[in-house]
Write a protein that holds these residues in place. Structure first.
Motif, short mmCIF file in Angstrom:
data_model
loop_
_atom_site.label_atom_id
_atom_site.label_comp_id
_atom_site.label_asym_id
_atom_site.label_seq_id
_atom_site.Cartn_x
_atom_site.Cartn_y
_atom_site.Cartn_z
N UNK A 1 95.13 62.47 -72.97
CA UNK A 1 95.46 61.53 -71.56
C UNK A 1 94.10 61.58 -70.56
N UNK A 2 93.41 62.68 -71.10
CA UNK A 2 91.67 62.82 -70.21
C UNK A 2 90.78 61.88 -70.67
N UNK B 1 99.26 65.19 -84.49
CA UNK B 1 100.76 64.59 -85.39
C UNK B 1 101.00 65.61 -86.24
N UNK B 2 100.42 66.93 -86.28
CA UNK B 2 100.09 67.88 -86.82
C UNK B 2 101.56 68.68 -85.69
N UNK B 3 100.97 68.67 -84.82
CA UNK B 3 101.95 69.77 -83.50
C UNK B 3 103.28 69.38 -83.24
N UNK B 4 103.22 67.57 -83.57
CA UNK B 4 104.47 66.80 -83.71
C UNK B 4 105.60 67.15 -85.22
N UNK C 1 99.94 70.69 -74.45
CA UNK C 1 98.26 70.64 -74.50
C UNK C 1 97.58 70.01 -75.13
N UNK C 2 98.08 69.68 -76.32
CA UNK C 2 96.87 68.94 -76.35
C UNK C 2 96.64 67.29 -76.36
N UNK D 1 107.03 74.08 -78.47
CA UNK D 1 106.34 73.25 -79.92
C UNK D 1 105.66 71.79 -78.46
N UNK D 2 107.56 71.85 -77.82
CA UNK D 2 106.50 70.55 -76.96
C UNK D 2 105.74 70.74 -76.03
#
Length: 231
Positions: free
Chosen positions: A17-18, A165-168, A11-12, A5-6
């Motif tokens: 960051x880029x 937000x969804x992935x978190x 990855x997202x 999950x992390x």
């Protein structure tokens, strides 16, 4: 820690960051920061010139007082012929005259130095003032251009943040908080896989006792770069 999950979250986050690095390195931001720093520094320099002007003013006042005192002393020489005729010691007045001459030379030299300092300070102040006026316009232009660049990337930024937000939601709050703290400290990537028994980011070899914690899906924090390592 739910590693998958992390890692998915990270990855997202790489895209965000880029994007941040792209904005931080763009020419528009460089010009904006350059103008901003100049104006911030110029404010301190102008304060410095004000302080110097006050100092020079006080020196001029003291020099004027010294001259006025000498002027009073010179009045004693107005009737020197009468004093000498009355039996006054001419040697005393000769010595006093020589002393006054030396003092006058000193005042003249001090006055020349003070005048030069006043003129130089005035010229430097006027030069900086013109530069500030010109830079204020450049700052405004640079600020508008940089904001335009940021605005052009706003849709992309919001889309990535929505994905994050969804992935978190799949990550425990405590783990997410730790990740965000490191991210805020500009530590990125935050999580990485042990490579050849070394940190994949800085190359430091974790202590044997620490590596023992990696078995069974555990994680450790690199003692050097503070990133999170898994095996």
């Amino acid at each position: 820690m739910d590693l998958q999950a992390i890692l998915n979250y990270q990855e997202i986050d790489k895209r965000l960051y880029a994007l941040e690095r792209e904005l931080a390195g763009c020419e528009e931001r460089k010009e904006y920061v350059k103008a901003k720093k100049f104006l911030e520094t110029a404010a301190d320099k102008l304060d410095g010139y004000d302080a110097k002007a006050t100092q020079l003013k006080n020196e001029a006042i003291e020099l004027t007082k010294k001259y006025l005192r000498m002027e009073d002393t010179l009045k004693d020489f107005a009737h020197i012929d009468e004093l000498v005729a009355g039996g006054a010691d001419i040697a005393f007045y000769k010595k006093s005259a020589l002393s006054l001459s030396d003092q006058l030379k000193k005042i003249k030299a001090d006055l020349a130095t003070l005048t030069a300092a006043i003129n130089a300070t005035h010229d430097e102040y006027q030069k900086l003032k013109k530069q500030v006026i010109a830079m204020q316009k450049q700052y405004k232009d640079a600020y508008e251009k940089y904001n335009a660049v940021k605005a052009s990337k706003e849709g992309e930024r919001k889309a990535i943040e929505a994905e994050l937000q969804v992935a978190g939601k799949e990550i425990p709050a405590q783990v997410m908080e730790k990740y965000k703290i490191k991210r805020k400290e500009k530590v990125f990537p935050v999580v990485g896989k042990l490579k050849d028994n070394r940190c994949p980011f800085c190359g430091m070899e974790p202590p044997l006792a620490a590596r023992g914690k990696l078995s069974g899906g555990g994680v450790i924090e690199c003692e050097n770069c503070r990133r999170i390592i898994y095996e």
